[in-house]
Design a protein around this motif. Structure first.
Motif, mmCIF file in Angstrom:
data_model
loop_
_atom_site.group_PDB
_atom_site.id
_atom_site.type_symbol
_atom_site.label_atom_id
_atom_site.label_comp_id
_atom_site.label_asym_id
_atom_site.label_seq_id
_atom_site.Cartn_x
_atom_site.Cartn_y
_atom_site.Cartn_z
ATOM 1 N N ILE A 198 -3.259 -34.760 26.996
ATOM 2 C CA ILE A 198 -3.283 -35.475 26.608
ATOM 3 C C ILE A 198 -2.123 -36.594 26.898
ATOM 4 C CG2 ILE A 198 -3.935 -38.079 25.399
ATOM 5 C CD1 ILE A 198 -5.674 -35.011 24.150
ATOM 6 N N LEU A 199 -0.678 -36.005 25.833
ATOM 7 C CA LEU A 199 0.900 -36.848 26.021
ATOM 8 C C LEU A 199 0.818 -36.324 27.649
ATOM 9 C CD1 LEU A 199 1.807 -35.029 23.143
ATOM 10 C CD2 LEU A 199 1.407 -37.617 23.612
ATOM 11 N N LYS A 203 2.256 -39.729 30.699
ATOM 12 C CA LYS A 203 3.368 -39.388 31.383
ATOM 13 C C LYS A 203 4.665 -39.636 30.068
ATOM 14 C CE LYS A 203 2.427 -39.524 35.363
ATOM 15 N NZ LYS A 203 2.435 -38.012 35.645
ATOM 16 N N GLY A 204 3.879 -39.416 28.839
ATOM 17 C CA GLY A 204 4.598 -39.250 27.431
ATOM 18 C C GLY A 204 4.762 -38.318 26.946
ATOM 19 N N TYR A 205 4.560 -37.095 27.174
ATOM 20 C CA TYR A 205 6.095 -35.249 26.816
ATOM 21 C C TYR A 205 6.939 -35.298 28.481
ATOM 22 C CZ TYR A 205 5.398 -30.793 23.718
ATOM 23 O OH TYR A 205 6.350 -29.889 23.541
ATOM 24 N N GLY A 277 9.712 -33.487 18.896
ATOM 25 C CA GLY A 277 11.187 -33.811 20.176
ATOM 26 C C GLY A 277 11.010 -33.980 21.833
ATOM 27 N N GLY A 278 9.673 -33.603 21.597
ATOM 28 C CA GLY A 278 9.161 -33.352 23.038
ATOM 29 C C GLY A 278 8.247 -34.950 23.440
ATOM 30 N N LEU A 279 8.153 -35.676 22.927
ATOM 31 C CA LEU A 279 8.034 -37.390 22.806
ATOM 32 C C LEU A 279 8.508 -37.938 24.490
ATOM 33 C CD1 LEU A 279 6.134 -37.707 19.529
ATOM 34 C CD2 LEU A 279 5.305 -37.175 21.784
ATOM 35 N N ARG A 280 8.106 -38.170 25.047
ATOM 36 C CA ARG A 280 8.949 -39.331 25.896
ATOM 37 C C ARG A 280 8.125 -40.926 26.087
ATOM 38 N NH1 ARG A 280 11.313 -35.887 24.715
ATOM 39 N NH2 ARG A 280 12.841 -34.598 26.194
#
Length: 320
Positions: A198-199, A203-205, A277-280
């Motif tokens: 999902i993330l 484009k958020g991971y 820490g992987g959130l983008r």
């Protein structure tokens, strides 16, 4: 001794690389560090959400113990690494000793302590490089012994507890905040895979995880996450250090109960440490989402929907 040398060298190498990349192991002074692609040390906000909560938990335990005596608590942290927790406990006014096998970690910890802006107002602080079983501490030297992610590196838990009992005073306590990767489940791995898909779709991971085309891909990716969360490679070997995961929940908890009267026990989280820490997304969104993931993780564990893979134990030395 050779095995202990390998264990120390693993963390010598890790901290040396991190420092070269700009890491500051101080939760008050740390800065954004993009070297960490999926680690809470990547951004100060994640550090507050993760390590800050750990400090609050351990600090509250020690404050309750401090209320029972006039002199500052004498605290030993076993496996202190580069020393951020020991430093914070000294800043809270305790007399702290940080011990670790890794001489490079201890050197970094000492350097941070020497340049501490709060040096003049904190409690006594010393760092020692060495083996817990060869430390030479006198009987009853400490009021509290703390393990934060280090107890699971000891295979002989009874031997550890015997040494903890020896160095603690008659009213001393032990505090253990530990991962229990042996309790990782396929259900946990499946949920983490869902979050990553999902993330990633938004484009958020940091790591692209496409929607699986078929069940074979799905199952393969879940198996990979399962190994990652256990810190094991495909052959089942430890990836962090030789003695990582030497003890699981069963071994640690049984040894703690055998030697100490339980004052507090909490099951904690299942996944958020390895996710935030992987959130983008943008940093403001990342910060909000990181807290939401942490709090949801705790809720799902309490509801029994996910298996917690860490615990907090507080125990008091048993009367003779």
């Amino acid at each position: 001794m050779e095995e202990l040398d390998r264990e120390a060298q693993a963390f010598d190498s890790q901290i040396a690389e991190r420092i070269r990349q700009g890491h500051i192991p101080d939760i008050r002074l740390t800065q954004p560090c993009e070297y960490f692609y999926n680690n809470s040390w990547r951004h100060p906000e994640y550090v507050k959400i993760d390590m800050g909560e750990q400090l609050d938990l351990i600090g509250s335990v020690l404050r309750r113990r401090q209320c029972l005596q006039a002199k500052p608590l004498r605290v030993l942290e076993v496996g202190c690494g580069p020393g951020w927790l020991s430093l914070e406990l000294a800043r809270l006014g305790y007399r702290v000793t940080g011990l670790d096998l890794s001489s490079d970690c201890i050197n970094v910890a000492m350097k941070q302590a020497q340049s501490d802006p709060w040096l003049e107002s904190r409690g006594a602080l010393e760092y020692i490089a060495g083996d817990f079983f060869q430390s030479g501490f006198a009987d009853g030297s400490f009021d509290a012994v703390v393990f934060l992610g280090s107890l699971h590196h000891f295979a002989d838990q009874r031997k550890v507890m015997a040494e903890v009992e020896r160095v603690l005073g008659s009213e001393g306590i032990v505090v253990a905040h530990e991962p229990t990767r042996d309790r990782m489940t396929e259900g946990n791995a499946t949920f983490i895979h869902l979050l990553r898909v999902i993330l990633s779709a938004g484009k958020g991971y940091y790591q692209e995880t496409p929607i699986p085309a078929d069940i074979t891909v799905h199952e393969k990716e879940i198996s990979q996450i399962y190994r990652e969360m256990k810190y094991e490679d495909e052959s089942g070997e430890n990836v962090q250090s030789a003695h990582d995961n030497d003890a699981g929940h069963k071994e640690m908890y049984a040894a703690l109960l055998e030697s100490f009267s339980e004052l507090e026990y909490q099951e904690r989280y299942a996944f958020f440490h390895e996710m935030i820490g992987g959130l983008r997304f943008g940093q403001a969104t990342n910060n909000l989402l990181a807290r939401y993931l942490r709090d949801t993780d705790g809720k799902l564990c309490k509801l029994g929907m996910l298996q917690p893979t860490e615990f907090l134990f507080v125990g008091k030395k048993k009367a003779l």
